[in-house]
Design a protein around this motif. Structure first.
Motif, PDB file in Angstrom:
ATOM      1  N   ASN A  35      24.245 -57.692  -8.665  1.00  0.00           N
ATOM      2  CA  ASN A  35      24.177 -56.394  -8.007  1.00  0.00           C
ATOM      3  C   ASN A  35      24.476 -56.559  -6.530  1.00  0.00           C
ATOM      4  OD1 ASN A  35      23.460 -54.378  -9.940  1.00  0.00           O
ATOM      5  ND2 ASN A  35      21.444 -55.302 -10.076  1.00  0.00           N
ATOM      6  N   ASP A  37      24.113 -53.940  -3.113  1.00  0.00           N
ATOM      7  CA  ASP A  37      23.650 -52.628  -2.660  1.00  0.00           C
ATOM      8  C   ASP A  37      23.126 -51.789  -3.821  1.00  0.00           C
ATOM      9  OD1 ASP A  37      24.365 -53.253  -0.048  1.00  0.00           O
ATOM     10  OD2 ASP A  37      26.372 -52.418  -0.262  1.00  0.00           O
ATOM     11  N   GLU A  39      24.136 -51.777  -6.826  1.00  0.00           N
ATOM     12  CA  GLU A  39      25.167 -51.407  -7.789  1.00  0.00           C
ATOM     13  C   GLU A  39      25.603 -52.625  -8.598  1.00  0.00           C
ATOM     14  OE1 GLU A  39      29.294 -48.929  -8.085  1.00  0.00           O
ATOM     15  OE2 GLU A  39      28.379 -49.234  -6.144  1.00  0.00           O
ATOM     16  N   GLU A  40      25.779 -52.424  -9.893  1.00  0.00           N
ATOM     17  CA  GLU A  40      26.137 -53.522 -10.782  1.00  0.00           C
ATOM     18  C   GLU A  40      27.547 -54.023 -10.495  1.00  0.00           C
ATOM     19  OE1 GLU A  40      26.341 -54.552 -15.561  1.00  0.00           O
ATOM     20  OE2 GLU A  40      25.603 -52.610 -14.896  1.00  0.00           O
ATOM     21  N   LYS A  79      32.939 -53.302  -8.611  1.00  0.00           N
ATOM     22  CA  LYS A  79      31.767 -52.423  -8.668  1.00  0.00           C
ATOM     23  C   LYS A  79      31.912 -51.512  -9.876  1.00  0.00           C
ATOM     24  CE  LYS A  79      30.444 -52.003  -3.823  1.00  0.00           C
ATOM     25  NZ  LYS A  79      30.292 -51.059  -2.703  1.00  0.00           N
ATOM     26  N   SER A  81      30.923 -48.500 -10.263  1.00  0.00           N
ATOM     27  CA  SER A  81      31.372 -47.152  -9.885  1.00  0.00           C
ATOM     28  C   SER A  81      32.888 -47.114  -9.668  1.00  0.00           C
ATOM     29  CB  SER A  81      30.650 -46.682  -8.623  1.00  0.00           C
ATOM     30  OG  SER A  81      30.966 -47.510  -7.525  1.00  0.00           O
ATOM     31  N   ASP A  82      33.464 -48.197  -9.129  1.00  0.00           N
ATOM     32  CA  ASP A  82      34.919 -48.265  -8.957  1.00  0.00           C
ATOM     33  C   ASP A  82      35.629 -48.286 -10.309  1.00  0.00           C
ATOM     34  OD1 ASP A  82      34.686 -48.291  -6.194  1.00  0.00           O
ATOM     35  OD2 ASP A  82      34.828 -50.488  -6.040  1.00  0.00           O
ATOM     36  N   HIS A  84      34.440 -46.986 -13.105  1.00  0.00           N
ATOM     37  CA  HIS A  84      34.328 -45.631 -13.665  1.00  0.00           C
ATOM     38  C   HIS A  84      35.374 -44.707 -13.047  1.00  0.00           C
ATOM     39  CE1 HIS A  84      29.868 -46.159 -15.036  1.00  0.00           C
ATOM     40  NE2 HIS A  84      30.725 -46.746 -15.844  1.00  0.00           N
TER      41      HIS A  84
END
Length: 97
Positions: A35, A37, A39-40, A79, A81-82, A84
């Motif tokens: 992880n 920050d 975030e995985e 990341k 989120s990136d 996704h």
């Protein structure tokens, strides 16, 4: 020391419960380690399996800037989120007739 069968089974169940607890702690620590920050982070192998793409395709997405990546100690990470966002951007907009 003699123990009966029921005592033995009870001891074994307690030992197995302890193993389950230890396994949960190990899994939590591994998730925290990957992880940044909060975030995985995923590595190349994670993405290849998740997206079912070739190593060359993943390399192309990185080099064209479509998929942001980070290098930590010589290893490439992404990341979640990136990833996704990359998947959302990769879908074609629906056609209107």
């Amino acid at each position: 020391m003699n123990i009966d069968r029921m005592e033995f089974i009870a001891w074994m169940e307690r030992i197995m419960d302890r193993f389950d607890i230890l396994n949960e702690h190990i899994n939590e620590n591994q998730k925290k380690r990957n992880n940044i920050d909060g975030e995985e982070l995923l590595d190349n192998q994670d993405l290849l399996q998740m997206l079912k793409i070739s190593n060359r395709s993943l390399q192309r997405y990185r080099s064209t800037g479509k998929l942001p990546y980070y290098t930590i100690s010589g290893k490439i990470y992404y990341k979640l989120s990136d990833v996704h966002q990359f998947v959302r951007d990769s879908f074609n907009a629906p056609r209107h007739n």
